[in-house]
Design a protein around this motif. Structure first.
Motif, PDB file in Angstrom:
ATOM      1  N   ILE A   1       0.832  -1.201   0.000  1.00  0.00           N
ATOM      2  CA  ILE A   1       0.000   0.000   0.000  1.00  0.00           C
ATOM      3  C   ILE A   1       0.869   1.254   0.000  1.00  0.00           C
ATOM      4  O   ILE A   1       0.535   2.250  -0.658  1.00  0.00           O
ATOM      5  N   PHE A   2       1.980   1.215   0.709  1.00  0.00           N
ATOM      6  CA  PHE A   2       2.930   2.333   0.681  1.00  0.00           C
ATOM      7  C   PHE A   2       3.411   2.587  -0.748  1.00  0.00           C
ATOM      8  O   PHE A   2       3.503   3.737  -1.193  1.00  0.00           O
ATOM      9  N   CYS A   3       3.710   1.513  -1.471  1.00  0.00           N
ATOM     10  CA  CYS A   3       4.168   1.660  -2.859  1.00  0.00           C
ATOM     11  C   CYS A   3       3.078   2.247  -3.746  1.00  0.00           C
ATOM     12  O   CYS A   3       3.380   2.907  -4.746  1.00  0.00           O
ATOM     13  N   MET A   4       1.819   2.027  -3.398  1.00  0.00           N
ATOM     14  CA  MET A   4       0.715   2.638  -4.126  1.00  0.00           C
ATOM     15  C   MET A   4       0.588   4.115  -3.766  1.00  0.00           C
ATOM     16  O   MET A   4       0.304   4.957  -4.630  1.00  0.00           O
ATOM     17  N   ASP A   5       0.792   4.451  -2.503  1.00  0.00           N
ATOM     18  CA  ASP A   5       0.503   5.797  -2.009  1.00  0.00           C
ATOM     19  C   ASP A   5       1.500   6.863  -2.454  1.00  0.00           C
ATOM     20  O   ASP A   5       1.206   8.058  -2.348  1.00  0.00           O
ATOM     21  N   GLN A   6       2.682   6.446  -2.923  1.00  0.00           N
ATOM     22  CA  GLN A   6       3.678   7.440  -3.308  1.00  0.00           C
ATOM     23  C   GLN A   6       3.287   8.157  -4.598  1.00  0.00           C
ATOM     24  O   GLN A   6       2.688   7.577  -5.491  1.00  0.00           O
ATOM     25  N   ARG A   7       3.634   9.438  -4.679  1.00  0.00           N
ATOM     26  CA  ARG A   7       3.309  10.211  -5.875  1.00  0.00           C
ATOM     27  C   ARG A   7       3.966   9.618  -7.113  1.00  0.00           C
ATOM     28  O   ARG A   7       3.407   9.609  -8.197  1.00  0.00           O
ATOM     29  N   SER A   8       5.197   9.136  -6.941  1.00  0.00           N
ATOM     30  CA  SER A   8       5.917   8.517  -8.057  1.00  0.00           C
ATOM     31  C   SER A   8       6.879   7.486  -7.494  1.00  0.00           C
ATOM     32  O   SER A   8       7.607   7.769  -6.530  1.00  0.00           O
ATOM     33  N   LEU A   9       6.861   6.304  -8.076  1.00  0.00           N
ATOM     34  CA  LEU A   9       7.748   5.239  -7.592  1.00  0.00           C
ATOM     35  C   LEU A   9       7.851   4.174  -8.670  1.00  0.00           C
ATOM     36  O   LEU A   9       6.851   3.809  -9.289  1.00  0.00           O
ATOM     37  N   GLN A  10       9.047   3.668  -8.905  1.00  0.00           N
ATOM     38  CA  GLN A  10       9.222   2.559  -9.823  1.00  0.00           C
ATOM     39  C   GLN A  10      10.558   1.868  -9.560  1.00  0.00           C
ATOM     40  O   GLN A  10      11.433   2.409  -8.885  1.00  0.00           O
ATOM     41  N   GLY A  11      10.669   0.645 -10.066  1.00  0.00           N
ATOM     42  CA  GLY A  11      11.898  -0.123  -9.891  1.00  0.00           C
ATOM     43  C   GLY A  11      11.729  -1.285  -8.930  1.00  0.00           C
ATOM     44  O   GLY A  11      10.627  -1.604  -8.479  1.00  0.00           O
ATOM     45  N   ILE A  12      12.844  -1.947  -8.614  1.00  0.00           N
ATOM     46  CA  ILE A  12      12.866  -3.102  -7.719  1.00  0.00           C
ATOM     47  C   ILE A  12      13.163  -2.644  -6.301  1.00  0.00           C
ATOM     48  O   ILE A  12      14.050  -1.818  -6.058  1.00  0.00           O
ATOM     49  N   PHE A  13      12.445  -3.229  -5.341  1.00  0.00           N
ATOM     50  CA  PHE A  13      12.695  -2.987  -3.922  1.00  0.00           C
ATOM     51  C   PHE A  13      12.699  -4.338  -3.201  1.00  0.00           C
ATOM     52  O   PHE A  13      11.664  -5.018  -3.169  1.00  0.00           O
ATOM     53  N   LEU A  14      13.843  -4.737  -2.657  1.00  0.00           N
ATOM     54  CA  LEU A  14      13.884  -5.940  -1.835  1.00  0.00           C
ATOM     55  C   LEU A  14      13.311  -5.604  -0.468  1.00  0.00           C
ATOM     56  O   LEU A  14      13.526  -4.513   0.059  1.00  0.00           O
ATOM     57  N   PHE A  15      12.608  -6.568   0.121  1.00  0.00           N
ATOM     58  CA  PHE A  15      11.968  -6.291   1.403  1.00  0.00           C
ATOM     59  C   PHE A  15      12.062  -7.486   2.340  1.00  0.00           C
ATOM     60  O   PHE A  15      11.491  -8.547   2.083  1.00  0.00           O
ATOM     61  N   ALA A  16      12.802  -7.299   3.425  1.00  0.00           N
ATOM     62  CA  ALA A  16      12.873  -8.268   4.516  1.00  0.00           C
ATOM     63  C   ALA A  16      13.209  -7.512   5.787  1.00  0.00           C
ATOM     64  O   ALA A  16      13.921  -6.501   5.748  1.00  0.00           O
ATOM     65  N   SER A  17      12.682  -7.979   6.910  1.00  0.00           N
ATOM     66  CA  SER A  17      12.954  -7.333   8.197  1.00  0.00           C
ATOM     67  C   SER A  17      14.196  -7.896   8.867  1.00  0.00           C
ATOM     68  O   SER A  17      14.816  -7.220   9.684  1.00  0.00           O
ATOM     69  N   ASP A  18      14.532  -9.143   8.537  1.00  0.00           N
ATOM     70  CA  ASP A  18      15.712  -9.763   9.127  1.00  0.00           C
ATOM     71  C   ASP A  18      16.247 -10.832   8.189  1.00  0.00           C
ATOM     72  O   ASP A  18      15.574 -11.246   7.248  1.00  0.00           O
ATOM     73  N   PHE A  19      17.470 -11.249   8.461  1.00  0.00           N
ATOM     74  CA  PHE A  19      18.213 -12.160   7.592  1.00  0.00           C
ATOM     75  C   PHE A  19      18.858 -13.196   8.500  1.00  0.00           C
ATOM     76  O   PHE A  19      19.889 -12.944   9.116  1.00  0.00           O
ATOM     77  N   LEU A  20      18.206 -14.367   8.660  1.00  0.00           N
ATOM     78  CA  LEU A  20      18.592 -15.341   9.669  1.00  0.00           C
ATOM     79  C   LEU A  20      19.052 -16.651   9.045  1.00  0.00           C
ATOM     80  O   LEU A  20      18.591 -17.044   7.977  1.00  0.00           O
ATOM     81  N   SER A  21      19.943 -17.332   9.753  1.00  0.00           N
ATOM     82  CA  SER A  21      20.312 -18.685   9.349  1.00  0.00           C
ATOM     83  C   SER A  21      19.292 -19.662   9.921  1.00  0.00           C
ATOM     84  O   SER A  21      18.561 -19.352  10.873  1.00  0.00           O
ATOM     85  N   THR A  22      19.242 -20.855   9.354  1.00  0.00           N
ATOM     86  CA  THR A  22      18.329 -21.869   9.887  1.00  0.00           C
ATOM     87  C   THR A  22      18.708 -22.242  11.319  1.00  0.00           C
ATOM     88  O   THR A  22      17.843 -22.579  12.125  1.00  0.00           O
ATOM     89  N   LYS A  23      19.986 -22.152  11.664  1.00  0.00           N
ATOM     90  CA  LYS A  23      20.410 -22.416  13.041  1.00  0.00           C
ATOM     91  C   LYS A  23      19.888 -21.338  13.988  1.00  0.00           C
ATOM     92  O   LYS A  23      19.451 -21.635  15.109  1.00  0.00           O
ATOM     93  N   GLU A  24      19.918 -20.087  13.546  1.00  0.00           N
ATOM     94  CA  GLU A  24      19.415 -18.996  14.393  1.00  0.00           C
ATOM     95  C   GLU A  24      17.923 -19.134  14.642  1.00  0.00           C
ATOM     96  O   GLU A  24      17.435 -18.833  15.747  1.00  0.00           O
ATOM     97  N   ILE A  25      17.180 -19.590  13.643  1.00  0.00           N
ATOM     98  CA  ILE A  25      15.739 -19.777  13.830  1.00  0.00           C
ATOM     99  C   ILE A  25      15.485 -20.884  14.858  1.00  0.00           C
ATOM    100  O   ILE A  25      14.685 -20.725  15.783  1.00  0.00           O
ATOM    101  N   ALA A  26      16.178 -22.014  14.693  1.00  0.00           N
ATOM    102  CA  ALA A  26      16.012 -23.121  15.644  1.00  0.00           C
ATOM    103  C   ALA A  26      16.457 -22.712  17.041  1.00  0.00           C
ATOM    104  O   ALA A  26      15.797 -23.045  18.044  1.00  0.00           O
ATOM    105  N   ASP A  27      17.575 -21.988  17.144  1.00  0.00           N
ATOM    106  CA  ASP A  27      18.084 -21.553  18.452  1.00  0.00           C
ATOM    107  C   ASP A  27      17.074 -20.672  19.169  1.00  0.00           C
ATOM    108  O   ASP A  27      16.949 -20.726  20.401  1.00  0.00           O
ATOM    109  N   TYR A  28      16.351 -19.835  18.393  1.00  0.00           N
ATOM    110  CA  TYR A  28      15.357 -18.959  19.014  1.00  0.00           C
ATOM    111  C   TYR A  28      14.281 -19.791  19.721  1.00  0.00           C
ATOM    112  O   TYR A  28      13.942 -19.530  20.883  1.00  0.00           O
ATOM    113  N   PHE A  29      13.760 -20.791  19.036  1.00  0.00           N
ATOM    114  CA  PHE A  29      12.699 -21.592  19.633  1.00  0.00           C
ATOM    115  C   PHE A  29      13.214 -22.452  20.784  1.00  0.00           C
ATOM    116  O   PHE A  29      12.508 -22.649  21.780  1.00  0.00           O
ATOM    117  N   CYS A  30      14.430 -22.936  20.659  1.00  0.00           N
ATOM    118  CA  CYS A  30      15.002 -23.727  21.750  1.00  0.00           C
ATOM    119  C   CYS A  30      15.187 -22.878  23.003  1.00  0.00           C
ATOM    120  O   CYS A  30      15.003 -23.355  24.134  1.00  0.00           O
TER     121      CYS A  30
END
Length: 353
Positions: free
Chosen positions: A268-297
């Protein structure tokens, strides 16, 4: 967690809160349904496409949303019959192309695989948007699988993952015997390149590709989507979904993750801008599979994760994309909230006590 101020967004170049008519392809899917609900809540008129209007579980879900009686129109449209999207797009101000084929339709003789179908759909939808004379911007739901930081020569990873990265399609990546993973990676990569080629050739409307990480969090759906199953495959001790998670790490060095609410707000933010184009990568975090398992453990020792699902360390590649942040969008959910909301959804579904 704090909510983003709408007025602050408008000060940063938004179009304001005027109500618009928008199209959402794949409106009954994991992301599409949440996006439709949020757009209706914000007062927009939504044209949502579904493959089958006789599927009462999906139709009933969308019609149950607040404001659906007056602001929601449903249209039949199938990726494997891309001309069907034309009617849904007519009269729209913005189009969100969310739908994507995950498996090849064996009943379709028109396309040999998901890549051909996905590319044909992008071509048809772009042309429908241009013919409409009303669509200002097409916002494509891309995937980070199209932006692997693997080097072309197969010698390892680049130092960082950002919008300059494109997934090499000629590398002998181990797909663990899952052709669907390979097909999905190919189709998203080639479709995004096709979409951006129109930005150069046509130049009649703006084109945005929002390439999202693995999406987690709660959902309006009554079943566990493939995305949540993949992200939560370790606490679920699910070997098939876990292989998909390991594939993502092999492809990208670590696993980019993002919350579904942030993904909807980013669209919706990308819709609301007066002008916008191109590629935008979007992620909040970048985790290893070990980090994900460690969190739950660490935080949920009541959940027993089998040894074979404890994950492994990722590569040293770092998340280097700042483009979406630079134009003013800030996610509300960090890794902890993403994992906790995903766990809460699974508990609601009865996967855990």
């Amino acid at each position: 967690m704090t909510s983003r101020s709408i007025s602050a967004m408008e000060e940063k170049g938004g179009r304001g809160s005027g109500h618009r008519t928008v199209c959402v392809t794949g409106g009954a899917g994991y992301l599409g349904s949440s996006l439709v609900k949020k757009l209706l809540q914000k007062g927009h008129t939504v044209h949502a496409t579904l493959r089958n209007l006789d599927d009462q579980s999906k139709v009933g879900l969308l019609k149950s949303f607040p404001e659906a009686n007056t602001k929601l129109r449903l249209f039949k449209a199938d990726i494997y019959n891309p001309d069907e999207f034309n009617t849904a797009i007519q009269g729209c101000d913005f189009v969100f192309h969310v739908a994507t084929p995950l498996q090849s339709n064996t009943q379709s003789s028109q396309y040999k695989d998901t890549t051909e179908a996905a590319v044909a759909a992008v071509e048809s939808i772009v042309k429908s948007c241009i013919r409409s004379g009303t669509v200002k911007r097409l916002i494509y739901t891309g995937s980070v699988v199209a932006a692997s930081p693997l080097k072309e020569d197969g010698s390892g990873f680049k130092d960082s993952m950002d919008e300059s990265c494109w997934t090499p399609l000629n590398l002998p990546i181990n797909y663990y015997g899952f052709e669907t993973l390979k097909d999905y990676t190919y189709s998203k990569t080639i479709s995004e390149k096709k979409l951006l080629s129109y930005a150069c050739k046509e130049n009649k409307m703006e084109l945005v590709s929002l390439a999202c990480g693995l999406v987690g969090g709660d959902t309006v759906l009554s079943y566990i989507s493939g995305s949540i199953a993949c992200l939560m495959s370790q606490p679920l001790n699910d070997p098939i979904s876990y292989q998909s998670l390991e594939f993502l790490q092999e492809l990208m060095g670590k696993v980019p993750i993002v919350h579904i609410d942030d993904v909807c707000e980013a669209h919706i933010f990308c819709m609301d801008q007066r002008s916008l184009q191109g590629i935008f990568l979007f992620a909040s975090d970048f985790l290893s599979t070990k980090e994900i398992a460690d969190y739950f453990c660490l935080y949920h020792p009541e959940i027993c994760i089998a040894e074979e699902f404890h994950g492994r360390n990722g590569s040293e590649v770092r998340w280097g994309s700042t483009k979406l942040n630079d134009v003013g969008f800030k996610p509300n959910y960090d890794a902890k909230l993403i994992l906790e909301d995903s766990l809460q959804f699974l508990r609601k579904m009865g996967s855990f006590k």
